[in-house]
Design a protein around this motif. Structure first.
Motif, PDB file in Angstrom:
ATOM      1  N   LEU A  85      57.965  55.536 145.109  1.00 22.50           N
ATOM      2  CA  LEU A  85      59.310  55.757 144.911  1.00 22.50           C
ATOM      3  C   LEU A  85      59.709  56.026 146.403  1.00 22.50           C
ATOM      4  O   LEU A  85      60.807  55.450 146.896  1.00 22.50           O
ATOM      5  N   ALA A  86      59.003  56.933 146.981  1.00 22.43           N
ATOM      6  CA  ALA A  86      59.003  57.177 148.553  1.00 22.43           C
ATOM      7  C   ALA A  86      59.095  56.095 149.592  1.00 22.43           C
ATOM      8  O   ALA A  86      59.834  55.965 150.609  1.00 22.43           O
ATOM      9  N   ALA A  87      58.598  54.699 149.083  1.00 22.18           N
ATOM     10  CA  ALA A  87      58.530  53.698 149.879  1.00 22.18           C
ATOM     11  C   ALA A  87      59.997  53.028 149.834  1.00 22.18           C
ATOM     12  O   ALA A  87      60.255  52.235 150.833  1.00 22.18           O
ATOM     13  N   PHE A  88      60.706  53.449 148.964  1.00 23.19           N
ATOM     14  CA  PHE A  88      62.279  52.852 148.945  1.00 23.19           C
ATOM     15  C   PHE A  88      63.289  53.671 149.896  1.00 23.19           C
ATOM     16  O   PHE A  88      63.188  54.707 150.053  1.00 23.19           O
ATOM     17  N   ALA A  89      64.148  52.781 150.779  1.00 26.25           N
ATOM     18  CA  ALA A  89      65.321  53.356 151.284  1.00 26.25           C
ATOM     19  C   ALA A  89      66.250  53.926 150.135  1.00 26.25           C
ATOM     20  O   ALA A  89      66.232  53.619 149.188  1.00 26.25           O
ATOM     21  N   PRO A  90      66.961  54.854 150.759  1.00 22.04           N
ATOM     22  CA  PRO A  90      67.901  55.813 149.607  1.00 22.04           C
ATOM     23  C   PRO A  90      68.642  54.832 148.724  1.00 22.04           C
ATOM     24  O   PRO A  90      69.032  55.007 147.671  1.00 22.04           O
ATOM     25  N   HIS A  91      69.225  53.784 149.122  1.00 17.50           N
ATOM     26  CA  HIS A  91      70.209  52.818 148.467  1.00 17.50           C
ATOM     27  C   HIS A  91      69.567  51.703 148.175  1.00 17.50           C
ATOM     28  O   HIS A  91      70.275  50.632 147.912  1.00 17.50           O
ATOM     29  N   ALA A  92      68.225  51.551 148.110  1.00 14.53           N
ATOM     30  CA  ALA A  92      67.428  50.338 147.735  1.00 14.53           C
ATOM     31  C   ALA A  92      67.949  49.921 146.325  1.00 14.53           C
ATOM     32  O   ALA A  92      68.415  50.406 145.442  1.00 14.53           O
ATOM     33  N   ARG A  93      67.466  48.492 146.195  1.00 13.60           N
ATOM     34  CA  ARG A  93      67.847  47.854 145.105  1.00 13.60           C
ATOM     35  C   ARG A  93      66.441  47.265 144.545  1.00 13.60           C
ATOM     36  O   ARG A  93      65.605  47.055 145.401  1.00 13.60           O
ATOM     37  N   LEU A  94      66.317  47.196 143.225  1.00 15.66           N
ATOM     38  CA  LEU A  94      65.087  46.741 142.416  1.00 15.66           C
ATOM     39  C   LEU A  94      65.434  45.877 141.188  1.00 15.66           C
ATOM     40  O   LEU A  94      66.227  46.114 140.577  1.00 15.66           O
ATOM     41  N   LEU A  95      64.725  44.580 141.225  1.00 12.89           N
ATOM     42  CA  LEU A  95      64.787  43.545 140.166  1.00 12.89           C
ATOM     43  C   LEU A  95      63.612  43.685 139.307  1.00 12.89           C
ATOM     44  O   LEU A  95      62.523  43.436 140.193  1.00 12.89           O
ATOM     45  N   SER A  96      63.607  44.215 138.035  1.00  9.29           N
ATOM     46  CA  SER A  96      62.107  44.095 137.525  1.00  9.29           C
ATOM     47  C   SER A  96      62.013  42.614 136.797  1.00  9.29           C
ATOM     48  O   SER A  96      62.936  41.755 136.768  1.00  9.29           O
ATOM     49  N   PRO A  97      60.791  42.553 136.691  1.00 12.71           N
ATOM     50  CA  PRO A  97      60.562  41.191 136.120  1.00 12.71           C
ATOM     51  C   PRO A  97      61.061  40.657 134.726  1.00 12.71           C
ATOM     52  O   PRO A  97      61.473  39.472 134.417  1.00 12.71           O
ATOM     53  N   ASP A  98      61.629  41.932 134.032  1.00  5.46           N
ATOM     54  CA  ASP A  98      62.425  41.405 132.880  1.00  5.46           C
ATOM     55  C   ASP A  98      63.845  41.260 132.997  1.00  5.46           C
ATOM     56  O   ASP A  98      64.687  41.197 132.262  1.00  5.46           O
ATOM     57  N   GLY A  99      64.167  41.216 134.290  1.00  5.78           N
ATOM     58  CA  GLY A  99      65.801  41.064 134.819  1.00  5.78           C
ATOM     59  C   GLY A  99      66.487  42.224 134.896  1.00  5.78           C
ATOM     60  O   GLY A  99      67.663  42.075 135.315  1.00  5.78           O
ATOM     61  N   ARG A 100      65.869  43.481 134.722  1.00  4.17           N
ATOM     62  CA  ARG A 100      66.812  44.390 134.887  1.00  4.17           C
ATOM     63  C   ARG A 100      66.897  44.934 136.142  1.00  4.17           C
ATOM     64  O   ARG A 100      65.838  44.687 136.957  1.00  4.17           O
ATOM     65  N   ARG A 101      68.049  45.563 136.566  1.00  3.72           N
ATOM     66  CA  ARG A 101      68.166  45.966 138.009  1.00  3.72           C
ATOM     67  C   ARG A 101      68.603  47.409 138.143  1.00  3.72           C
ATOM     68  O   ARG A 101      68.919  48.051 136.985  1.00  3.72           O
ATOM     69  N   ALA A 102      68.140  48.073 139.307  1.00  5.53           N
ATOM     70  CA  ALA A 102      68.283  49.473 139.521  1.00  5.53           C
ATOM     71  C   ALA A 102      68.920  49.407 140.987  1.00  5.53           C
ATOM     72  O   ALA A 102      68.223  48.636 141.873  1.00  5.53           O
ATOM     73  N   GLN A 103      69.604  50.425 141.263  1.00 10.67           N
ATOM     74  CA  GLN A 103      70.064  50.516 142.748  1.00 10.67           C
ATOM     75  C   GLN A 103      70.245  52.021 143.011  1.00 10.67           C
ATOM     76  O   GLN A 103      70.892  52.906 142.054  1.00 10.67           O
ATOM     77  N   GLY A 104      69.483  52.562 144.179  1.00 11.89           N
ATOM     78  CA  GLY A 104      69.603  53.788 144.517  1.00 11.89           C
ATOM     79  C   GLY A 104      68.187  54.532 143.796  1.00 11.89           C
ATOM     80  O   GLY A 104      67.530  54.066 142.841  1.00 11.89           O
TER      81      GLY A 104
END
Length: 138
Positions: free
Chosen positions: A22-41
């Motif tokens: 988690l520490a590798a991400f910028a504070p407002h980063a975005r993530l797209l997981s292989p199952d299509g779910r998204r996360a931001q922050g």
């Protein structure tokens, strides 16, 4: 060429050290997981990683290729998972694309190949999988 931030992130995930990942991400980063779910922050990414970790006993990645152009990194890898019920999945191919800024990974998109062959369609007469459980036909 320096080691990609994705390879470093995969090493943290492989050790099940999700706080380091988690520490590798910028504070407002975005993530797209292989199952299509998204996360931001940070909070949303932490929750997505928590859900992922809850299913695992172990995970390993073998990086097979990596490239970068300016702030974008691309990694091809093979993932192997051991689930809580001791089922093993893999190795399965995956690809990841990250855009990196001065604060860390700003955007990480993970693409996995987990689908069955198109010719392997099921009629339902042989039972089915619901989540990780097999349900016999009625």
């Amino acid at each position: 060429m320096t080691r990609s931030p994705i390879a470093d992130w995969l090493a943290d995930v492989g050790r099940l050290d999700f706080e380091a990942a988690l520490a590798a991400f910028a504070p407002h980063a975005r993530l797209l997981s292989p199952d299509g779910r998204r996360a931001q922050g940070t909070a949303a990414i932490r929750e997505r990683m928590r859900e992922f970790a809850a299913e695992l006993r172990a995970v390993s990645y073998e990086v097979t290729a990596e490239w970068h152009q300016k702030d974008t990194w691309i990694v091809e890898a093979e993932a192997t998972y051991e689930l809580r019920d001791y089922a093993e999945i893999g190795p399965v191919p995956c690809a990841m694309v990250a855009r990196v800024g001065s604060a860390g990974i700003a955007d990480l998109r993970i693409y996995g190949v987990h689908d069955q062959l198109i010719a392997e369609h099921h009629t339902g007469e042989e039972g089915m999988w619901v989540g990780r459980r097999w349900v016999p036909p009625l």
